[in-house]
Scaffold this motif. Sequence first.
Motif, PDB file in Angstrom:
ATOM      1  N   TRP A 167       0.817  -1.202   0.000  1.00  0.00           N
ATOM      2  CA  TRP A 167       0.000   0.000   0.000  1.00  0.00           C
ATOM      3  C   TRP A 167       0.851   1.252   0.000  1.00  0.00           C
ATOM      4  CZ3 TRP A 167       0.655   3.035   4.448  1.00  0.00           C
ATOM      5  CH2 TRP A 167       1.289   2.390   5.521  1.00  0.00           C
ATOM      6  N   ARG A 168       0.207   2.368  -0.321  1.00  0.00           N
ATOM      7  CA  ARG A 168       0.815   3.689  -0.223  1.00  0.00           C
ATOM      8  C   ARG A 168      -0.134   4.601   0.551  1.00  0.00           C
ATOM      9  NH1 ARG A 168       2.815   6.150  -5.717  1.00  0.00           N
ATOM     10  NH2 ARG A 168       3.970   7.473  -4.267  1.00  0.00           N
ATOM     11  N   LEU A 169       0.438   5.572   1.241  1.00  0.00           N
ATOM     12  CA  LEU A 169      -0.349   6.533   2.002  1.00  0.00           C
ATOM     13  C   LEU A 169      -0.393   7.854   1.250  1.00  0.00           C
ATOM     14  CD1 LEU A 169      -1.785   7.105   4.752  1.00  0.00           C
ATOM     15  CD2 LEU A 169       0.415   7.981   5.560  1.00  0.00           C
TER      16      LEU A 169
ATOM     17  N   VAL B  58      -6.193   8.965   2.515  1.00  0.00           N
ATOM     18  CA  VAL B  58      -6.649   7.757   1.856  1.00  0.00           C
ATOM     19  C   VAL B  58      -5.485   6.822   1.653  1.00  0.00           C
ATOM     20  CG1 VAL B  58      -8.552   8.908   0.663  1.00  0.00           C
ATOM     21  CG2 VAL B  58      -6.318   8.759  -0.424  1.00  0.00           C
ATOM     22  N   VAL B  59      -5.808   5.565   1.504  1.00  0.00           N
ATOM     23  CA  VAL B  59      -4.795   4.560   1.221  1.00  0.00           C
ATOM     24  C   VAL B  59      -4.984   4.058  -0.203  1.00  0.00           C
ATOM     25  CG1 VAL B  59      -3.978   2.253   1.786  1.00  0.00           C
ATOM     26  CG2 VAL B  59      -4.574   3.848   3.593  1.00  0.00           C
ATOM     27  N   LEU B  60      -3.927   4.084  -1.016  1.00  0.00           N
ATOM     28  CA  LEU B  60      -3.950   3.532  -2.361  1.00  0.00           C
ATOM     29  C   LEU B  60      -3.216   2.197  -2.326  1.00  0.00           C
ATOM     30  CD1 LEU B  60      -3.043   6.676  -4.499  1.00  0.00           C
ATOM     31  CD2 LEU B  60      -5.293   5.742  -3.988  1.00  0.00           C
ATOM     32  N   LEU B  61      -3.917   1.136  -2.737  1.00  0.00           N
ATOM     33  CA  LEU B  61      -3.301  -0.188  -2.753  1.00  0.00           C
ATOM     34  C   LEU B  61      -2.563  -0.376  -4.067  1.00  0.00           C
ATOM     35  CD1 LEU B  61      -6.351  -2.113  -1.271  1.00  0.00           C
ATOM     36  CD2 LEU B  61      -4.405  -1.120  -0.095  1.00  0.00           C
ATOM     37  N   VAL B  62      -1.434   0.330  -4.240  1.00  0.00           N
ATOM     38  CA  VAL B  62      -0.741   0.329  -5.527  1.00  0.00           C
ATOM     39  C   VAL B  62       0.726  -0.038  -5.439  1.00  0.00           C
ATOM     40  CG1 VAL B  62      -2.291   2.027  -6.574  1.00  0.00           C
ATOM     41  CG2 VAL B  62      -0.279   2.801  -5.307  1.00  0.00           C
ATOM     42  N   GLY B  63       1.303  -0.125  -4.277  1.00  0.00           N
ATOM     43  CA  GLY B  63       2.746  -0.419  -4.219  1.00  0.00           C
ATOM     44  C   GLY B  63       3.247  -0.382  -2.806  1.00  0.00           C
ATOM     45  N   LEU B  64       4.401  -0.875  -2.614  1.00  0.00           N
ATOM     46  CA  LEU B  64       4.972  -0.953  -1.275  1.00  0.00           C
ATOM     47  C   LEU B  64       5.360   0.432  -0.786  1.00  0.00           C
ATOM     48  CD1 LEU B  64       5.938  -2.840   0.972  1.00  0.00           C
ATOM     49  CD2 LEU B  64       8.170  -2.896  -0.128  1.00  0.00           C
TER      50      LEU B  64
END
Length: 311
Positions: A30-32, A250-256
């Motif tokens: 995830w990314r913040l 928000v949290v984007l579930l796109v990468g570490l």
Amino acid sequence: QTKRLVWTLDPGPLQTWTLARVGVHTAHSWRLVFEAAGGGASSSYIAIDDLVLEPSRCPRLGTCDFESGLCGWRNVLNRMDTVDWNWSSSSVPDNYRTPVTDHTLGTPEGHYVFVDMATVSAADTARLLSEHLPPTKGSCLTFHYLIHISQQLADGPLKVFLLVAERETTLLEVKDGANDQWRRMNITLKSAESFQVGFLVIKSNDTVSGYIAIDDVDYRPGVDCFGVSTDQAVGGAGNIAGIVAGILVVVLLVGLAVATIYWYKYRNACFGRSLDELRATLGFDNISYRNRNKDTVPVETARGFGVADPQ
């Protein structure tokens, strides 16, 4: 890409830095992302500082056993106050009068906060403030206290107060005299607005000596001290009054996610590097900017040290 809102901030100007905690639970990388919406005023601003990422559960707002410090509680550093509460540690001078043991562990090695009345002058005040807490119809605050002073006072030397929009209201006065036992106190807090709760010590005259100590503060949002569910504090535990017209996290579930510690590790080597290198090193970058025409454009330029210069 999937967005998930995990925290939001209500409008309301504030003239001090405000602590916020957000718990992230996901089985994916995830990314913040911090998303800010301006209110249109030319003199308004939004600021974020001291981000810390820890692999542990966030402590509850308003709750602290003082074993590792003050948690989200803080001493007041303005015109309201003249003296600080002390955190018991090896740095406290030997001549300070303090409890023999703390309440949490029941040992001399345990920690608490205290005021030694012999070290302050008459009319001095010491305030300890919580984080900003969301509105509630009834939430229980529990704390343990120890008052060991030389005389019984007409006014309680320890007060619990509510601070709402810089208006201070006394909720409770504790008038116990000399004792060597930790005692428990419960009080139900109610507020239609975001608020802070605080502990206030006042030295009424120079003859008062001894100490006052607080330990194991516990705040239960949405449940009063009789165990009755009153409400889910508006906005949840993460809704803290702040200084902006609106902030969405928000949290984007796109990468570490790149841990915040990289900032400290590499900050001295970042000057003069390209924007791509800054992004890779700092862990946070500006993804997009929406201008006055509501056109969303990518941010491709940097000004100064990793600061976006939207056009």
